[in-house]
Design an enzyme around this catalytic site. Sequence first.
Site, PDB file in Angstrom:
ATOM      1  N   GLY A  12      15.498  22.946 -32.473  1.00  0.00           N
ATOM      2  CA  GLY A  12      16.114  23.845 -31.491  1.00  0.00           C
ATOM      3  C   GLY A  12      16.331  23.163 -30.153  1.00  0.00           C
ATOM      4  N   ALA A  13      17.051  22.042 -30.184  1.00  0.00           N
ATOM      5  CA  ALA A  13      17.245  21.247 -28.952  1.00  0.00           C
ATOM      6  C   ALA A  13      18.650  21.404 -28.378  1.00  0.00           C
ATOM      7  CB  ALA A  13      16.942  19.784 -29.237  1.00  0.00           C
ATOM      8  N   ASN A  91       9.988  24.211 -32.084  1.00  0.00           N
ATOM      9  CA  ASN A  91      10.464  25.000 -30.945  1.00  0.00           C
ATOM     10  C   ASN A  91      11.538  26.013 -31.337  1.00  0.00           C
ATOM     11  OD1 ASN A  91      11.213  25.394 -27.958  1.00  0.00           O
ATOM     12  ND2 ASN A  91      13.112  24.570 -28.833  1.00  0.00           N
ATOM     13  N   SER A 144       4.059  31.853 -27.849  1.00  0.00           N
ATOM     14  CA  SER A 144       4.494  32.636 -26.684  1.00  0.00           C
ATOM     15  C   SER A 144       3.312  33.454 -26.197  1.00  0.00           C
ATOM     16  CB  SER A 144       5.617  33.589 -27.111  1.00  0.00           C
ATOM     17  OG  SER A 144       5.885  34.540 -26.112  1.00  0.00           O
ATOM     18  N   TYR A 157       8.962  40.566 -32.887  1.00  0.00           N
ATOM     19  CA  TYR A 157       8.905  39.273 -32.188  1.00  0.00           C
ATOM     20  C   TYR A 157       7.438  38.915 -31.909  1.00  0.00           C
ATOM     21  CZ  TYR A 157       9.471  35.534 -28.792  1.00  0.00           C
ATOM     22  OH  TYR A 157       9.383  34.329 -28.144  1.00  0.00           O
ATOM     23  N   PRO A 187       4.118  30.032 -23.736  1.00  0.00           N
ATOM     24  CA  PRO A 187       4.694  30.278 -22.413  1.00  0.00           C
ATOM     25  C   PRO A 187       4.933  31.771 -22.152  1.00  0.00           C
ATOM     26  CG  PRO A 187       6.054  28.746 -23.737  1.00  0.00           C
ATOM     27  CD  PRO A 187       5.115  29.456 -24.659  1.00  0.00           C
ATOM     28  N   GLY A 188       4.891  32.115 -20.851  1.00  0.00           N
ATOM     29  CA  GLY A 188       5.360  33.426 -20.406  1.00  0.00           C
ATOM     30  C   GLY A 188       6.865  33.377 -20.191  1.00  0.00           C
ATOM     31  N   THR A 192      15.906  30.847 -19.914  1.00  0.00           N
ATOM     32  CA  THR A 192      16.701  29.963 -20.773  1.00  0.00           C
ATOM     33  C   THR A 192      17.798  30.849 -21.385  1.00  0.00           C
ATOM     34  OG1 THR A 192      15.307  30.506 -22.651  1.00  0.00           O
ATOM     35  CG2 THR A 192      14.640  28.584 -21.338  1.00  0.00           C
ATOM     36  N   PHE A 194      17.192  32.395 -23.988  1.00  0.00           N
ATOM     37  CA  PHE A 194      16.372  33.308 -24.794  1.00  0.00           C
ATOM     38  C   PHE A 194      16.806  34.775 -24.661  1.00  0.00           C
ATOM     39  CE2 PHE A 194      12.667  36.141 -25.001  1.00  0.00           C
ATOM     40  CZ  PHE A 194      12.163  35.849 -26.257  1.00  0.00           C
TER      41      PHE A 194
HETATM   42  P1  NDP Z   1      16.976  29.138 -26.312  1.00  0.00           P
HETATM   43  O1  NDP Z   1      17.730  30.288 -26.875  1.00  0.00           O
HETATM   44  O2  NDP Z   1      17.513  28.471 -25.094  1.00  0.00           O
HETATM   45  O3  NDP Z   1      16.746  28.031 -27.438  1.00  0.00           O
HETATM   46  C1  NDP Z   1      16.467  28.373 -28.782  1.00  0.00           C
HETATM   47  C2  NDP Z   1      16.740  27.186 -29.664  1.00  0.00           C
HETATM   48  O4  NDP Z   1      16.392  27.546 -31.012  1.00  0.00           O
HETATM   49  C3  NDP Z   1      18.204  26.772 -29.674  1.00  0.00           C
HETATM   50  O5  NDP Z   1      18.317  25.373 -29.596  1.00  0.00           O
HETATM   51  C4  NDP Z   1      18.708  27.267 -31.018  1.00  0.00           C
HETATM   52  O6  NDP Z   1      19.706  26.381 -31.543  1.00  0.00           O
HETATM   53  C5  NDP Z   1      17.430  27.165 -31.876  1.00  0.00           C
HETATM   54  N1  NDP Z   1      17.541  28.038 -33.046  1.00  0.00           N
HETATM   55  C6  NDP Z   1      17.539  29.400 -33.077  1.00  0.00           C
HETATM   56  N2  NDP Z   1      17.742  29.826 -34.324  1.00  0.00           N
HETATM   57  C7  NDP Z   1      17.872  28.728 -35.111  1.00  0.00           C
HETATM   58  C8  NDP Z   1      18.130  28.517 -36.492  1.00  0.00           C
HETATM   59  N3  NDP Z   1      18.275  29.539 -37.355  1.00  0.00           N
HETATM   60  N4  NDP Z   1      18.212  27.250 -36.956  1.00  0.00           N
HETATM   61  C9  NDP Z   1      18.070  26.216 -36.112  1.00  0.00           C
HETATM   62  N5  NDP Z   1      17.823  26.330 -34.799  1.00  0.00           N
HETATM   63  C10 NDP Z   1      17.739  27.583 -34.301  1.00  0.00           C
HETATM   64  O7  NDP Z   1      15.504  29.704 -26.009  1.00  0.00           O
HETATM   65  P2  NDP Z   1      14.158  28.986 -25.501  1.00  0.00           P
HETATM   66  O8  NDP Z   1      14.361  27.570 -25.197  1.00  0.00           O
HETATM   67  O9  NDP Z   1      13.584  29.873 -24.482  1.00  0.00           O
HETATM   68  O10 NDP Z   1      13.255  29.168 -26.807  1.00  0.00           O
HETATM   69  C11 NDP Z   1      12.610  28.105 -27.468  1.00  0.00           C
HETATM   70  C12 NDP Z   1      11.335  28.644 -28.101  1.00  0.00           C
HETATM   71  O11 NDP Z   1      10.460  29.110 -27.075  1.00  0.00           O
HETATM   72  C13 NDP Z   1      11.554  29.834 -29.041  1.00  0.00           C
HETATM   73  O12 NDP Z   1      10.705  29.664 -30.160  1.00  0.00           O
HETATM   74  C14 NDP Z   1      11.090  31.035 -28.203  1.00  0.00           C
HETATM   75  O13 NDP Z   1      10.639  32.082 -29.000  1.00  0.00           O
HETATM   76  C15 NDP Z   1       9.984  30.405 -27.398  1.00  0.00           C
HETATM   77  N6  NDP Z   1       9.610  31.056 -26.151  1.00  0.00           N
HETATM   78  C16 NDP Z   1      10.543  31.355 -25.182  1.00  0.00           C
HETATM   79  C17 NDP Z   1      10.165  31.953 -23.993  1.00  0.00           C
HETATM   80  C18 NDP Z   1      11.142  32.361 -22.949  1.00  0.00           C
HETATM   81  O14 NDP Z   1      10.825  33.269 -22.141  1.00  0.00           O
HETATM   82  N7  NDP Z   1      12.321  31.743 -22.869  1.00  0.00           N
HETATM   83  C19 NDP Z   1       8.738  32.218 -23.698  1.00  0.00           C
HETATM   84  C20 NDP Z   1       7.843  31.869 -24.770  1.00  0.00           C
HETATM   85  C21 NDP Z   1       8.272  31.293 -25.930  1.00  0.00           C
HETATM   86  P3  NDP Z   1      21.071  26.829 -32.256  1.00  0.00           P
HETATM   87  O15 NDP Z   1      21.430  28.197 -31.724  1.00  0.00           O
HETATM   88  O16 NDP Z   1      22.045  25.760 -31.879  1.00  0.00           O
HETATM   89  O17 NDP Z   1      20.733  26.821 -33.704  1.00  0.00           O
HETATM   90  C1  8X3 Z   2       9.209  35.036 -24.755  1.00  0.00           C
HETATM   91  C2  8X3 Z   2       8.436  35.673 -23.644  1.00  0.00           C
HETATM   92  O1  8X3 Z   2       7.344  37.812 -22.856  1.00  0.00           O
HETATM   93  O2  8X3 Z   2       9.651  37.960 -23.599  1.00  0.00           O
HETATM   94  O3  8X3 Z   2       8.391  34.657 -25.801  1.00  0.00           O
HETATM   95  O4  8X3 Z   2       7.897  37.682 -25.177  1.00  0.00           O
HETATM   96  S1  8X3 Z   2       8.334  37.352 -23.846  1.00  0.00           S
END
Ligand code: NDP
Ligand code: 8X3
Length: 256
Positions: A12-13, A91, A144, A157, A187-188, A192, A194
């Site tokens: 997920g980069a 990730n 998370s 979730y 993380p909280g 992004t 997200f």
């Molecule tokens: P983003 O939406 O910016 O990034 C998510 C990444 O996951 C993207 O690169 C996306 O790539 C990839 N992804 C999603 N679904 C798929 C799939 N089916 N196959 C392959 N890749 C996939 O969000 P974040 O960077 O915030 O999230 C990263 C991680 O951190 C997640 O696991 C999220 O639950 C977790 N997290 C986020 C928080 C927040 O508040 N932002 C807090 C705590 C945890 P693509 O769409 O190109 O496939």
């Molecule tokens: C993403 C943070 O608080 O929306 O994992 O669940 S929260």
Amino acid sequence: MQNDVKYILITGATSGFGEATAIEFSKMGWNIIVTGRRNDRLRQLKENLIKKYKNDVITLNFDIRNQNEVIHAIQSLSEDVKRKTHVLVNNAGLASGRSPIDEGNVEDWEQMIDTNIKGLLYITKEVIPIFKNNKSGHIINISSIAGKENYQDGNVYCASKHAVDSLSNSMRIDLLKHGIKVTNIAPGAANTEFSIVRYKGDLNKVNATYEGYLPLVAQDIAETIYFVCSRPKHVTINDLVIMPSAQANATLFNKL
Ligand code: NDP
Ligand code: 8X3
């Protein structure tokens, strides 16, 4: 390309934490393997990183919910790259929708479970033999605060991230004898893509999520992952909760 440099595999980069982590590790001189579904973004990231930092960047374009695609992608790595792969960052993940359990959408539930739990398991299953062969390795699972606590309308979730937290604990126990470190990062709120994904592009809901306080940014998590990976061989960070200073727990914010 530097031939003796370590590789880190980041799922997920194409945005958020994963993309920032790829940039951070490239900057620090690592070779990178990046995955995601949006191939245009993977290609652009590769081009930028190679131009700026000169290390190797491998892109693997697949949907982590598809086990065959995962197997094929990891099999496509050369034996040399596998031997030099030291870290897997699990990730890739998402929240899809937010509603009371009795109003939940089954497609949303399946997408979260298939990505956050089953996808994480599929790729970990393919990478563990590489680490066992190398007699070392480090798995970093991005859980998370939702994997530590529950909040209203977060149900599936939260369950999926509790599963990640639990799998981190199990992996640490089962893989101990193979010299594989396991770190869980929780993380909280972080700004992004997200929330754009969670609220399906509803910008009012997205903006409300980050209004009135300073959320984390992707770079905060990238630097944390780098810190975790750069500890000496005898040190493992098992579990790390990282929050915005204005967020005490899953639900309590100090908003302006
Ligand atoms: P983003 O939406 O910016 O990034 C998510 C990444 O996951 C993207 O690169 C996306 O790539 C990839 N992804 C999603 N679904 C798929 C799939 N089916 N196959 C392959 N890749 C996939 O969000 P974040 O960077 O915030 O999230 C990263 C991680 O951190 C997640 O696991 C999220 O639950 C977790 N997290 C986020 C928080 C927040 O508040 N932002 C807090 C705590 C945890 P693509 O769409 O190109 O496939
Ligand atoms: C993403 C943070 O608080 O929306 O994992 O669940 S929260």
